[in-house]
Design an enzyme around this catalytic site. Sequence first.
Site, PDB file in Angstrom:
ATOM      1  CG  HIS A   1       1.740   6.239 -42.677  1.00 62.05           C
ATOM      2  ND1 HIS A   1       1.550   6.591 -41.359  1.00 62.05           N
ATOM      3  CD2 HIS A   1       1.827   7.405 -43.371  1.00 62.05           C
ATOM      4  CE1 HIS A   1       1.535   7.912 -41.261  1.00 62.05           C
ATOM      5  NE2 HIS A   1       1.695   8.430 -42.456  1.00 62.05           N
TER       6      HIS A   1
ATOM      7  CB  VAL B   1      -6.789   3.221 -43.127  1.00 60.74           C
ATOM      8  CG1 VAL B   1      -6.940   2.163 -42.046  1.00 60.74           C
ATOM      9  CG2 VAL B   1      -6.228   2.599 -44.407  1.00 60.74           C
TER      10      VAL B   1
ATOM     11  CG  MET C   1       5.528  14.343 -43.235  1.00 63.54           C
ATOM     12  SD  MET C   1       5.310  16.097 -42.832  1.00 63.54           S
ATOM     13  CE  MET C   1       3.805  16.077 -41.892  1.00 63.54           C
ATOM     14  N   GLY C   2       6.498  10.015 -41.150  1.00 69.82           N
ATOM     15  CA  GLY C   2       6.739   9.177 -39.983  1.00 69.82           C
ATOM     16  C   GLY C   2       5.554   9.128 -39.041  1.00 69.82           C
TER      17      GLY C   2
ATOM     18  CD  GLN D   1      -9.342  10.393 -52.494  1.00 70.89           C
ATOM     19  OE1 GLN D   1      -8.757   9.888 -53.452  1.00 70.89           O
ATOM     20  NE2 GLN D   1      -9.883  11.594 -52.536  1.00 70.89           N
ATOM     21  CE  LYS D   2      -5.375  11.810 -42.762  1.00 74.35           C
ATOM     22  NZ  LYS D   2      -5.285  13.168 -42.177  1.00 74.35           N
TER      23      LYS D   2
ATOM     24  CB  SER E   1       0.792  11.344 -37.460  1.00 72.62           C
ATOM     25  OG  SER E   1       1.126  10.406 -38.466  1.00 72.62           O
ATOM     26  NE  ARG E   2      -0.821  18.163 -38.006  1.00 71.07           N
ATOM     27  CZ  ARG E   2      -0.371  18.205 -39.257  1.00 71.07           C
ATOM     28  NH1 ARG E   2      -0.958  17.481 -40.190  1.00 71.07           N
ATOM     29  NH2 ARG E   2       0.660  18.970 -39.576  1.00 71.07           N
TER      30      ARG E   2
END
Length: 281
Positions: A37, A176, A30-31, A148-149, A186-187
Amino acid sequence: MVVVGKIHEMKDIVKKLKKEGKTIGFVPTMGYLHEGHLSLVRKSKSQNDITIMSIFVNPIQFGPNEDYDRYPRDFERDKNLAEKEGVDYVFYPSVKEMYPDDFKTVVSVKKITDIMCGKSRPGHFDGVATVVLKLFNIVNPDRAYFGQKDAQQLAVIKQMVKDLNLDVEIVPCPIVREEDGLAMSSRNTYLSGDERKSATVLYRALNLAKDLIEKGERNVSKLKKAMEDLILKEKYTKIDYIEFVNYDTFEPISKVEGKVLIALAVFVGTTRLIDNIVVEV
C-alpha cells in the site's frame, strides 16, 4: 493529515482542491496497511499535488462465508503509517455512510469476471466495482493507484473506467514482495509459522512456469501440471485455481504466446492467497 468520515465533507474538500487547480492521486485500501500500500502512496505523491487514501473494509465484496468479520483492522496503526508517508487526507467512512438502508445499485463488469477470483468468489467483483465507482465519484481523482497483485481487480476497474467514460487514469503498480518472494497481503497475518513457510510456494510455482516457458514450453496444460505438482508437495496447500490468460483481453489461453498473465489462488491452511506474474514471449 486530515481524517474525513462523511461523504459530503470529502466532496467539499475535493471541490475546493480542484478549484485551486490541484491534482489528486487516490489510493483506495481496506486498511491494515503494508509496504505494498505504501508503495502506491509514494507513487501517487510523485505524480500529484494531493494524495487521498481511503480506508474502508467493503462488506459487499465479501461472500457469506468469507473473512469480513475477521479481516484485520487497526485504524490507529494505519493512520500513523499514512501520516508518516505524507498522505494528505484519509477518507474513513462507516458502512452506514457508504451503504445507507435504501442503497440499491450494483455495478457489474461482465465476462472478465467469469474466471479466476470471479468464479471462486461470486459477486466479489460486483462489490469491488460498486465501491470503487462510488469512491471515484466522492474523491474525483486525476489518478488512482492499484497493485498488480490483484490483477483481475485491476482489469475489472480498467474496463469499468473505459466503458463508463470515467475521467481517471488508472496507474498499475508492481507487486511488493517479502524477502522470500511471498506477495505482501493483509491476509498474510492469518498464517501460522509453518503455513507461512509453505506460502512461498505460490511464487516458486509462478517462477517454475516462467523458467519452463523460457526453456521453450508453450503448452498451458503441461505448465499447469508442473505448477500443481510443486504446490501440492507442500503441506497445508489446496489449489483454488491456476490460470493462464492473455494479458490484454483476459481470455484464457491454451498456448503461451505474446503477453501472458499467469495467476493463481491457493489455500494455505484456511487462508486463501493470490499471486501472479506476467511473461512475454
